[in-house]
Scaffold this motif. Structure first.
Motif, PDB file in Angstrom:
ATOM      1  N   TYR A  46      -9.912  -0.322  -5.903  1.00 45.30           N
ATOM      2  CA  TYR A  46      -8.876  -1.263  -5.475  1.00 45.30           C
ATOM      3  C   TYR A  46      -7.725  -0.456  -4.880  1.00 45.30           C
ATOM      4  CZ  TYR A  46     -11.640  -3.494  -9.127  1.00 45.30           C
ATOM      5  OH  TYR A  46     -12.682  -3.931  -9.906  1.00 45.30           O
ATOM      6  N   GLY A  47      -7.326  -0.799  -3.636  1.00 46.40           N
ATOM      7  CA  GLY A  47      -6.313   0.030  -3.011  1.00 46.40           C
ATOM      8  C   GLY A  47      -5.645  -0.609  -1.817  1.00 46.40           C
ATOM      9  N   GLN A  48      -5.289   0.225  -0.853  1.00 47.41           N
ATOM     10  CA  GLN A  48      -4.575  -0.223   0.337  1.00 47.41           C
ATOM     11  C   GLN A  48      -4.929   0.663   1.515  1.00 47.41           C
ATOM     12  OE1 GLN A  48      -0.309   0.553   0.292  1.00 47.41           O
ATOM     13  NE2 GLN A  48      -0.587   2.132  -1.266  1.00 47.41           N
ATOM     14  N   VAL A  77       2.492  -3.558  -2.368  1.00 46.32           N
ATOM     15  CA  VAL A  77       1.176  -4.124  -2.100  1.00 46.32           C
ATOM     16  C   VAL A  77       0.395  -4.061  -3.413  1.00 46.32           C
ATOM     17  CG1 VAL A  77       0.315  -1.882  -1.304  1.00 46.32           C
ATOM     18  CG2 VAL A  77      -0.938  -3.956  -0.721  1.00 46.32           C
ATOM     19  N   PHE A  78      -0.351  -5.128  -3.738  1.00 45.08           N
ATOM     20  CA  PHE A  78      -1.059  -5.118  -5.011  1.00 45.08           C
ATOM     21  C   PHE A  78      -2.265  -6.052  -4.974  1.00 45.08           C
ATOM     22  CE2 PHE A  78       2.531  -8.033  -5.211  1.00 45.08           C
ATOM     23  CZ  PHE A  78       2.007  -9.198  -5.757  1.00 45.08           C
ATOM     24  N   TRP A 102       3.611  -7.043   1.612  1.00 49.52           N
ATOM     25  CA  TRP A 102       4.389  -5.838   1.936  1.00 49.52           C
ATOM     26  C   TRP A 102       3.499  -4.632   2.189  1.00 49.52           C
ATOM     27  CZ3 TRP A 102       5.697  -9.174  -2.087  1.00 49.52           C
ATOM     28  CH2 TRP A 102       6.859  -9.931  -1.887  1.00 49.52           C
ATOM     29  N   GLY A 103       2.286  -4.865   2.602  1.00 42.05           N
ATOM     30  CA  GLY A 103       1.378  -3.752   2.867  1.00 42.05           C
ATOM     31  C   GLY A 103       0.019  -4.269   3.295  1.00 42.05           C
ATOM     32  N   HIS A 104      -1.013  -3.453   3.136  1.00 44.19           N
ATOM     33  CA  HIS A 104      -2.351  -3.794   3.611  1.00 44.19           C
ATOM     34  C   HIS A 104      -3.339  -3.621   2.456  1.00 44.19           C
ATOM     35  CE1 HIS A 104      -0.387  -3.392   7.532  1.00 44.19           C
ATOM     36  NE2 HIS A 104      -0.045  -2.163   7.178  1.00 44.19           N
ATOM     37  N   ALA A 105      -3.485  -4.636   1.624  1.00 44.38           N
ATOM     38  CA  ALA A 105      -4.372  -4.558   0.461  1.00 44.38           C
ATOM     39  C   ALA A 105      -5.827  -4.457   0.898  1.00 44.38           C
ATOM     40  CB  ALA A 105      -4.159  -5.771  -0.429  1.00 44.38           C
ATOM     41  N   TYR A 178     -10.435  -5.761   3.835  1.00 45.22           N
ATOM     42  CA  TYR A 178      -8.986  -5.589   3.850  1.00 45.22           C
ATOM     43  C   TYR A 178      -8.282  -6.816   4.422  1.00 45.22           C
ATOM     44  CZ  TYR A 178     -10.093  -4.439   8.702  1.00 45.22           C
ATOM     45  OH  TYR A 178     -10.582  -4.484   9.980  1.00 45.22           O
ATOM     46  N   VAL A 179      -7.000  -6.918   4.089  1.00 48.06           N
ATOM     47  CA  VAL A 179      -6.108  -7.937   4.647  1.00 48.06           C
ATOM     48  C   VAL A 179      -4.870  -7.216   5.156  1.00 48.06           C
ATOM     49  CG1 VAL A 179      -4.711  -9.974   4.178  1.00 48.06           C
ATOM     50  CG2 VAL A 179      -6.951  -9.727   3.081  1.00 48.06           C
TER      51      VAL A 179
END
Length: 223
Positions: A46-48, A77-78, A102-105, A178-179
């Motif tokens: 699980y990451g970004q 991001v979470f 706030w990021g790219h999960a 990813y999103v």
């Protein structure tokens, strides 16, 4: 034993072998396999994405205080699972969210061995909000990449996107879902379902049965 009985026995044996192969086929599920405090969790990580690049994946640490991978807070991001009894932020009970406000999960699945795999990915879900707020379909783009190579990417605002494909993978190959952040914080919770299934190899017994069946038919034609 006659040739016809031998063929019948081979067919029965092939059926048992095929049933055993189907029973032994392995399947992995993002929702079913999701577990806290372990990253990677078996083949799941699980990451970004760093800078939104499919070839720049980074794992997120587990945070017990917010029950999520990555800190569930503004500016972060979470990834989390809705453990509540009602739909919240557009995420149904028991479902996993890639939160990309706030990021790219992103979630990465790593092949444990070489073989053919069927991959089914579904991004998005109900548009229903919840006690905490809305979300789920307001990120601009979602996509899938295999070994860092993009397989597909699409805007899915207020929609659900599914990919269903079979791919040959080497041991250690990766499938990344990813999103991407839309450039603003606005309902980035995105319900995500991923299922990967190993495709069983053809049973050699079945090939034997087919060959014997053909031989029986040939003998009957000559009789």
């Amino acid at each position: 034993m006659t040739l016809s009985r031998l063929a019948a026995t081979a067919v029965a044996t092939a059926a048992l072998c095929c049933a055993g192969a189907a029973h032994a086929a392995e399947t992995w599920s993002l929702v079913g396999d999701y577990a806290p405090a372990s990253n990677p969790n078996g083949p799941w990580t699980y990451g970004q994405l760093i800078d939104g690049r499919q070839d720049q994946f980074s794992a997120l640490a587990w945070h017990a205080a917010t029950a999520s991978y990555g800190i569930a807070a503004s500016g972060q991001v979470f990834i989390y699972r809705n453990n509540g009894a009602v739909t919240d932020f557009g995420i149904a009970p028991g479902q996993v969210s890639l939160e990309s406000d706030w990021g790219h999960a992103a979630v990465q699945w790593t092949a444990p061995k070489a073989g053919d795999y069927r991959v089914v990915v579904e991004l998005g879900g109900t548009l229903v909000g919840g006690p905490g707020g809305y979300g789920n379909n307001f990120a601009q783009h979602g996509g899938v990449a295999v070994d860092g190579s993009k397989q597909g990417e699409i805007s899915f605002i207020n929609n659900v996107k599914q990919w269903d494909f079979t791919v040959s993978l080497a041991a250690g190959s990766t499938v990344l879902t990813y999103v991407l952040n839309p450039g603003f914080a606005n309902g980035g919770n995105t319900q995500t379902q991923i299922t990967v299934s190993a495709v069983p190899e053809p049973a050699s017994a079945l090939m034997l049965a087919v060959g014997l069946g053909g031989l029986v038919a040939w003998r009957r034609r000559r009789a």
